[in-house]
Design a protein around this motif. Structure first.
Motif, PDB file in Angstrom:
ATOM      1  N   LYS A   1       6.711   2.788   4.659  1.00 23.18           N
ATOM      2  CA  LYS A   1       7.163   3.050   6.025  1.00 23.18           C
ATOM      3  C   LYS A   1       7.407   1.744   6.783  1.00 23.18           C
ATOM      4  CE  LYS A   1       5.873   5.401  10.338  1.00 23.18           C
ATOM      5  NZ  LYS A   1       7.212   5.961  10.547  1.00 23.18           N
ATOM      6  N   TYR A   2       6.532   0.763   6.588  1.00 22.67           N
ATOM      7  CA  TYR A   2       6.635  -0.497   7.319  1.00 22.67           C
ATOM      8  C   TYR A   2       6.794  -1.667   6.361  1.00 22.67           C
ATOM      9  CZ  TYR A   2       4.605   2.020  11.319  1.00 22.67           C
ATOM     10  OH  TYR A   2       4.364   2.897  12.329  1.00 22.67           O
ATOM     11  N   ILE A   3       7.442  -2.713   6.844  1.00 26.30           N
ATOM     12  CA  ILE A   3       7.383  -4.016   6.188  1.00 26.30           C
ATOM     13  C   ILE A   3       6.937  -5.028   7.225  1.00 26.30           C
ATOM     14  CG2 ILE A   3       9.056  -3.560   4.361  1.00 26.30           C
ATOM     15  CD1 ILE A   3      11.221  -4.882   6.085  1.00 26.30           C
ATOM     16  N   LEU A   4       6.152  -6.013   6.789  1.00 30.13           N
ATOM     17  CA  LEU A   4       5.585  -7.008   7.709  1.00 30.13           C
ATOM     18  C   LEU A   4       5.545  -8.349   7.008  1.00 30.13           C
ATOM     19  CD1 LEU A   4       2.389  -6.614   9.914  1.00 30.13           C
ATOM     20  CD2 LEU A   4       2.717  -8.651   8.501  1.00 30.13           C
TER      21      LEU A   4
ATOM     22  N   GLN B   1       0.857  -1.188   0.000  1.00 30.30           N
ATOM     23  CA  GLN B   1       0.000   0.000   0.000  1.00 30.30           C
ATOM     24  C   GLN B   1       0.891   1.236   0.000  1.00 30.30           C
ATOM     25  OE1 GLN B   1      -2.372   0.858   3.489  1.00 30.30           O
ATOM     26  NE2 GLN B   1      -3.976   1.844   2.275  1.00 30.30           N
ATOM     27  N   THR B   2       0.821   2.004  -1.077  1.00 28.37           N
ATOM     28  CA  THR B   2       1.653   3.193  -1.205  1.00 28.37           C
ATOM     29  C   THR B   2       1.489   4.111   0.001  1.00 28.37           C
ATOM     30  OG1 THR B   2       1.400   3.074  -3.603  1.00 28.37           O
ATOM     31  CG2 THR B   2       2.200   5.144  -2.702  1.00 28.37           C
ATOM     32  N   ASN B   3       2.613   4.668   0.440  1.00 26.64           N
ATOM     33  CA  ASN B   3       2.684   5.586   1.588  1.00 26.64           C
ATOM     34  C   ASN B   3       2.621   4.866   2.939  1.00 26.64           C
ATOM     35  OD1 ASN B   3       2.744   7.958   0.014  1.00 26.64           O
ATOM     36  ND2 ASN B   3       0.520   7.909  -0.172  1.00 26.64           N
ATOM     37  N   HIS B   4       2.432   3.528   2.926  1.00 33.69           N
ATOM     38  CA  HIS B   4       2.213   2.866   4.198  1.00 33.69           C
ATOM     39  C   HIS B   4       3.082   1.617   4.414  1.00 33.69           C
ATOM     40  CE1 HIS B   4      -0.884   5.568   5.463  1.00 33.69           C
ATOM     41  NE2 HIS B   4      -1.660   5.287   4.435  1.00 33.69           N
ATOM     42  N   ILE B   5       2.700   0.491   3.816  1.00 30.36           N
ATOM     43  CA  ILE B   5       3.262  -0.787   4.264  1.00 30.36           C
ATOM     44  C   ILE B   5       3.371  -1.778   3.109  1.00 30.36           C
ATOM     45  CG2 ILE B   5       0.993  -1.744   4.887  1.00 30.36           C
ATOM     46  CD1 ILE B   5       2.378  -2.983   7.386  1.00 30.36           C
TER      47      ILE B   5
ATOM     48  N   GLU C   1       6.889 -10.824  12.006  1.00 28.06           N
ATOM     49  CA  GLU C   1       7.985  -9.877  12.123  1.00 28.06           C
ATOM     50  C   GLU C   1       7.620  -8.606  11.368  1.00 28.06           C
ATOM     51  OE1 GLU C   1      11.920 -11.227  11.271  1.00 28.06           O
ATOM     52  OE2 GLU C   1      11.568 -13.249  12.079  1.00 28.06           O
ATOM     53  N   ALA C   2       8.057  -7.468  11.897  1.00 27.53           N
ATOM     54  CA  ALA C   2       7.773  -6.192  11.249  1.00 27.53           C
ATOM     55  C   ALA C   2       8.877  -5.199  11.573  1.00 27.53           C
ATOM     56  CB  ALA C   2       6.424  -5.650  11.692  1.00 27.53           C
ATOM     57  N   GLU C   3       9.091  -4.247  10.653  1.00 30.78           N
ATOM     58  CA  GLU C   3      10.089  -3.202  10.861  1.00 30.78           C
ATOM     59  C   GLU C   3       9.519  -1.859  10.442  1.00 30.78           C
ATOM     60  OE1 GLU C   3      13.744  -4.011   8.872  1.00 30.78           O
ATOM     61  OE2 GLU C   3      13.940  -6.046   9.703  1.00 30.78           O
ATOM     62  N   ASP C   4       9.904  -0.825  11.180  1.00 35.34           N
ATOM     63  CA  ASP C   4       9.626   0.562  10.810  1.00 35.34           C
ATOM     64  C   ASP C   4      10.871   1.078  10.099  1.00 35.34           C
ATOM     65  OD1 ASP C   4       9.271   3.289  10.643  1.00 35.34           O
ATOM     66  OD2 ASP C   4       8.351   3.478  12.610  1.00 35.34           O
TER      67      ASP C   4
END
Length: 933
Positions: free
Chosen positions: A91-94, A56-60, A102-105
C-alpha cells in the motif's frame, strides 16, 4: 495501539539519532507490529524486498538510502517488481536518508509526503492504516490535535502523581479548571490574543527555577494578572513581568488562582506543550481528543473519542442547516431577504443535552458562521460583527472536564471564525475580555429540567457574578437574544444496553419515565434522551435529531418506547438508517448507529430517509412517512403474535434439560456408553443447539420417554447418570426444577419432537451473514433450547426462513444482542407478512429449498458457519439462494425486489394494510412452554 500512542512512538523515533539500519524496523514497531513480526522481517524470513529494503506484505516497502538520494530511492521503490507483485499487496512506499523523508500511498489519491525527517511525525496520520486504523481525512491531516492531546495527558498524569489531593473528588474540578486555563493560554500566545508570541510559556520558562520549585507560584501570578482589570493592577501588587498579560476573566481566571506543584518533569512537559503551534488547533477535533484526559476509566481510550465532521453533519444538515442554505440560495442578492435570514439565525438555539467536549455545538456554530459570512458578503458588510451569540449554543455534560473543554472549544471557534471572516485585527479587538456567559451546564441531563437550561424566552437560570466556567446550575442566569427563535436539539447521547447500565443509570431511566407506564428496564440508556427530547420538542415547537444505536428502532424496544414518544406529539421528520460509526481505536472499532430526527406532529413536513449506498455515499429519498423501524411505511408497530400468520406451522423453542449436564453426552461419552451396553443406542439422540448447528459440533443426549423409564434403569451407565440428574435437580433453586428430580429420565421443558424431520433456526446469528443459517434435521435429532424449531413442517418453510426477505425482516423487527441478530419466533416468524401461497408457489419453494440443501452437501464437511461466511460463501450456494429469493419475491410482487429498502417497505405495507389475518397478540417473547405428560 491507538492514534495517540502511535504519535508518541513516532515522535520519539524522530527525536533519536538516525540509525539507517534500524529505522525500518523501529518505524514498523511504532505502528504496533509485534516483536515476532519484526524478528521475522529482520531475519529475512518474511521480508519480500528485492532492492535491499524492508517489505512487509499487505503494508509497506521501505528503503533507507545514502544522503541526497531519497527521490531516486522512492522511484526505485515504485518500480520494484516486489512492490508491483500483486501477492505482496503493498500500500505504501517510503524512502529516507535521515535528512529527508518521502512516502506515497499507492492505492489512493493522497498526495505524496515530502518532508524534512525531523518533521515527519507531523504527517503520521498518513500511515495510520498500517495500524489497522481507518480514519477520516480530517484526522489524517491534523497531527497537531493528537500530539497536543498526548502531551496534555502526560502533564495531567504527572501533576496528579505529585499532587494526589488534586485528583480527589473535592478537588477534581480545580484540576480540570487549571488544565482549561493552560489550554487557553497556549492558544492565546500563538494567535496574538496575547501581545507577544509565546508570552505565557516564555514567562514560565524565564521566571520559574529550573528545579521547578516555584513554577506553581509563577503560573499562579500569571493567572492573577489575567483576572485583574488594568485599572486595578497598580493596587494588586503584580510584578512587572506579569502585568503585560491582558485581562481575560469571563470566569476563566476567576475563583482561586491556586496551582498544583510542578516536578522538573511536569515543568518540562508544560514547556514542550507551549512550544507546539497552537494556531493549528481544530476545536471540533481537539475537544473530542482530550475528553478522556481527566477520566481515569477512559484514559486507556485516549485519542479514540472522535466524531467525524461528516458524521456530525449527517445530524445537523437535515435538522436545520440545509434549510438555512436553501433560504440563502433563495435570497440571492436581495438585501432585505438576506437581513431577515441573518436575523433569524441570530435567534436560533442549538442545544446538545449530552454535549461531551462540544463537537456538535462547535460544528453547528462554524457552519452557521459560514452562512452568515456569505450573507454579509452579499450585503457588502464583510467586516460586520457576528450576530450569532455563543450563548445560543447550549449543552449539558456530566463530566466536569468535558464541560470545561466544550466551553473553551466554543470560545476558540468564535475567535477562529472572526479571524477567518473579519480579519485578525477585528477579531482581536472584540475578543477580550471574554464574555461572562455560561453556555454549558455540568450535570446529569436525565435529572435536569431542560426548559430551565434552554428556555423558550430570554429568561433562564441566574448567573452568579461573571463566573463562566464553574457556575452551578441554580446560580446562573442567562439572557440570550433569541426570544421567539427556533430551537434544535442534537447530539450523540450514551447508549448502554440494559445489562451495561449502572445502578445510577437505571435510576435515571426510572425517574425519566416515572410519569409513564413504560417498561424502562428493557430500554437502552439513550431512550431517556429521546423521551426528554420528544417532551421538549412538543412543548416548544422545537426539533431534535439524536444519534443512537439502531436497537431502539428494532425489536422489542420499538413497542416499548415509540408509542410513548408518539404520545408526546412528535413524528419522525428524517432519519438515517443504520451505518457504522467509527472511532480512532485500533482496527477501527465501530458501533452500528442510526440517526432519528423528531419534530412536532401537528405540522406537515417533507420527510427524508437517508441511507448508505454500496459505494459508501449517501442516498436521500423524500418519503410520505417514516415509521419507528426507520422504514418508509405506515406507522405500525410489530407486536408479538401467539400464532403464526397465514396458517404457517408453529415455531417453538427447543428443549431444555436442566440436568447439570448429565443427560448430555460428548462423542467419547456416547461411544463409552455404547461399548458398555448396546441397549443404550435406542435412547441416544443427536442434540443440536445453535452453536452445534452453525459450527458443526457433535453432541448427544439421552432421550427417554415415560414408558421406558423403568427399562433404562437396567442399563448401568444410564442409571448412574439419572441418579446424578436427580441429585443435581434437588439442589437447584427453581421449585419447578426440583419437582423433576423424581423424573430424572426426561428433560424439564419439552417443546416438541419430530416424527419425520425438524427445521432448526438458531436464536442468535451474526449480522454479517447475508442469510439466516436455517437447517433440516432428522427424527433422531433433539433441538436444544438455544435454538428454535418447526417440527414436521413442509420443506417450503425452510425456503422462507432462508430468504433475503426474511433476513431483512428479522434484522428490522427482532433486534440484536451485541452485533448478533436475536431471532424471536413470535415476531420473526409468527408476524412475518406473507401473501397467500398457491400450490405451485409451495412446490417451487420446496424445490429451491432442496437446491440450497444440496449445495451445502457438495461442500461437506464444511460447517454452516464457514459456508455462510460472507467472504467465503461458495458460488453454487450463492446461486441457490439467489434462485430461492427470485421464486419467493415473485410471489410477493411478480418480480425481484431492487434492494432491501424495497423489501422492507413491502413487508411493512403488507403488515399494516390488513392482508394478514387477525391473530391474537401475545405479551411475551415466546410461545408458552409445555411439559410432556
Amino acid at each position: 495501539m491507538n492514534a495517540v500512542e502511535i504519535e508518541e512512538a513516532i515522535s520519539a523515533l524522530a527525536e533519536q539519532p538516525f540509525d539507517a539500519e534500524e529505522f525500518p524496523f523501529a518505524f514498523l514497531e511504532a505502528f504496533g507490529n509485534k516483536a515476532t513480526t519484526i524478528k521475522r522481517l529482520r531475519s529475512g524470513a518474511s521480508n519480500k524486498s528485492d532492492i535491499g529494503g524492508v517489505l512487509q506484505t499487505n503494508h509497506i516497502h521501505i528503503k533507507v538510502c545514502p544522503e541526497g538520494q531519497v527521490t531516486d530511492a522512492i522511484r526505485e521503490l515504485r518500480d520494484s517488481s516486489a512492490t508491483k507483485n500483486a501477492r505482496n499487496r503493498v500500500k505504501y512506499i517510503l524512502a529516507t536518508d535521515g535528512v529527508t523523508l518521502e512516502a506515497e500511498d499507492l492505492l489512493s489519491d493522497e498526495p505524496p509526503i515530502v518532508t524534512p525527517f525531523k518533521y515527519f511525525p507531523d504527517r503520521f496520520g498518513f500511515f495510520l492504516p498500517l495500524a489497522g486504523i481507518s480514519t477520516v481525512k480530517q484526522i489524517r491531516e491534523s497531527a497537531f490535535d493528537i500530539r497536543a492531546t498526548r502531551r496534555l495527558n502526560n502533564l495531567y498524569v504527572e501533576l496528579l502523581k505529585d499532587n494526589p489531593e488534586w485528583g480527589a473528588a473535592d478537588r477534581r474540578h480545580d484540576m480540570n479548571h487549571f488544565m482549561a486555563r493552560l489550554i487557553f493560554c497556549f492558544f492565546a500566545e500563538d494567535t496574538e490574543i496575547f501581545e507577544k508570541e509565546d508570552q505565557f510559556t516564555a514567562t514560565v520558562k524565564q521566571m520559574s527555577a529550573p528545579d521547578s520549585s516555584n513554577t506553581h507560584e509563577v503560573i499562579s501570578t500569571l493567572f492573577l494578572a489575567m483576572n485583574t482589570k488594568a485599572a486595578d493592577r497598580d493596587t494588586a501588587g503584580l510584578p512587572r513581568w506579569a502585568s503585560s498579560l491582558p485581562y481575560v476573566n469571563g470566569g476563566l481566571f476567576s475563583e482561586s488562582v491556586d496551582v498544583p506543584r510542578f516536578s522538573k518533569i511536569a515543568r518540562s512537559y508544560l514547556l514542550h506543550i507551549g512550544n507546539l503551534d497552537w494556531k493549528k488547533v481544530n476545536p471540533d477535533i481537539f475537544g473530542s481528543m482530550i475528553q478522556a484526559v481527566a477520566d481515569d476509566d477512559e484514559r486507556s481510550a485516549l485519542g479514540m473519542h472522535y466524531t467525524s465532521v461528516p458524521n456530525i453533519l449527517k445530524v445537523l444538515n437535515p435538522l436545520f442547516l440545509n434549510d438555512l442554505r436553501e433560504k440563502l440560495d433563495e435570497a440571492e442578492e436581495n438585501h432585505r431577504k438576506l437581513l431577515n435570514l441573518r436575523n433569524r439565525m441570530s435567534k436560533i438555539r442549538v442545544f446538545d443535552p449530552a454535549c461531551g467536549s462540544g463537537n456538535f455545538l462547535v460544528i453547528a456554530y462554524k457552519e452557521m458562521r459560514a452562512i452568515e459570512a456569505e450573507i454579509n458578503k452579499r450585503r457588502g458588510e464583510p467586516d460586520a460583527r457576528s450576530a450569532i451569540p455563543l450563548t445560543n449554543f447550549r449543552g449539558i455534560e456530566l463530566r466536569d472536564f468535558s464541560a470545561e473543554v466544550a466551553r473553551l472549544a466554543l470560545i476558540i471557534a468564535e475567535y477562529q471564525c472572526d479571524v477567518l471572516y473579519r480579519g485578525q485585527k477585528e477579531a482581536l479587538r472584540d475578543f477580550l475580555p471574554l464574555d461572562a456567559m455560561n453556555w454549558i451546564t455540568c450535570g446529569n441531563a436525565l435529572r435536569l429540567d431542560w426548559l430551565s437550561i434552554c428556555p423558550p424566552t430570554g429568561t433562564g437560570v441566574k448567573m452568579h457574578g461573571d463566573d463562566l466556567f464553574s457556575t452551578p446550575l441554580d446560580q446562573a442566569e442567562i439572557d440570550f437574544e433569541n426570544e421567539g427563535g427556533e430551537t434544535y436539539i442534537c447530539g450523540n447521547p450514551p447508549y448502554y444496553g440494559g445489562k451495561l447500565q449502572s445502578d445510577e443509570q437505571k435510576e435515571d431511566l426510572e425517574l425519566t419515565f416515572r410519569s409513564t407506564r413504560v417498561n424502562w428496564k428493557s430500554l437502552d440508556y439513550v431512550a431517556g434522551w429521546f423521551f426528554k427530547s420528544a417532551q421538549f420538542a412538543s412543548r416548544l415547537d422545537a426539533h431534535a435529531a439524536l444519534v443512537s444505536t439502531n436497537s431502539i428502532c428494532q425489536g422489542q424496544q420499538v413497542p416499548v418506547l415509540w408509542p410513548t414518544l408518539n404520545s408526546q406529539g412528535v413524528c419522525i421528520r428524517f432519519a438515517h438508517t443504520s451505518f457504522r460509526w467509527a472511532n480512532l481505536a485500533t482496527h477501527n472499532a465501530v458501533v452500528t448507529v442510526a440517526i432519528v430526527g423528531l419534530s412536532p406532529a401537528n405540522k406537515t413536513y417533507k420527510k427524508h430517509l437517508f441511507s448508505i449506498s454500496e459505494d459508501g455515499g449517501t442516498i436521500s429519498r423524500e418519503v410520505a412517512n417514516i415509521n419507528p423501524y426507520l422504514v418508509a411505511a405506515p406507522d405500525v408497530i410489530v407486536e408479538a403474535n401467539s400464532k403464526p400468520n397465514n396458517n404457517l406451522p408453529p415455531m417453538v423453542f427447543g428443549n431444555m434439560p436442566r440436568d447439570a449436564g448429565h443427560l448430555l453426552l460428548s462423542p467419547n461419552e456416547r461411544d463409552e456408553l455404547l461399548s458398555e451396553d448396546q441397549r443404550s443406542e435406542k435412547y441416544i439422540f443427536d442434540f443440536r443447539g445453535s452453536d452445534d448447528f452453525i459450527h458443526g459440533k457433535q453432541r448427544y443426549c439421552l432421550w427417554i420417554s415415560d414408558k421406558d423409564r423403568d427399562e433404562v434403569r437396567k442399563i448401568d451407565g444410564i442409571r448412574d447418570r439419572l441418579e446424578l440428574v436427580a441429585s443435581a435437580r434437588k439442589q437447584m433453586k427453581a421449585a419447578s426444577t426440583q419437582k423433576f428430580s423424581s423424573r430424572p429420565h426426561r428433560f424439564v421443558q419439552i417443546q416438541g419432537v419430530a416424527k419425520r424431520q425438524s427445521i432448526i433456526i438458531p436464536r442468535h446469528t451474526s449480522e454479517r451473514r447475508s442469510y439466516l443459517p436455517v437447517g433440516l434435521l432428522d427424527s433422531k435429532s433433539i433441538v436444544a433450547d438455544s435454538a428454535l424449531a418447526i417440527y414436521d413442517a413442509p420443506l417450503w418453510c425452510l425456503s422462507i426462513i432462508a430468504s433475503r426477505l426474511h433476513r431483512v425482516w428479522i434484522a428490522s423487527v427482532c433486534g440484536k444482542i451485541k452485533t448478533d441478530f436475536r431471532y424471536s419466533n413470535t415476531i420473526g416468524w409468527n408476524a412475518f407478512p406473507i401473501p397467500s401461497l398457491s400450490g405451485k408457489n409451495k412446490e417451487d419453494l420446496t424445490f429451491t429449498a432442496q437446491e440450497i440443501l444440496l449445495a451445502r452437501e457438495t461442500h461437506f464437511p464444511a460447517s454452516i458457519g464457514k459456508l455462510y461466511n460472507p467472504d467465503e460463501m461458495p458460488a453454487d450456494l450463492v446461486a441457490a439462494h439467489d434462485h430461492n429469493d427470485e421464486v419467493l419475491e415473485r410471489a410477493y410482487i411478480g418480480r425481484r425486489f431492487r434492494n432491501d429498502t424495497e423489501r422492507l417497505e413491502k413487508l411493512f405495507s403488507l403488515y399494516s394494510d390488513g392482508s394478514n389475518p387477525a391473530v391474537p397478540r401475545a405479551s411475551g417473547n415466546f410461545v408458552g412452554e409445555r411439559e410432556q405428560g
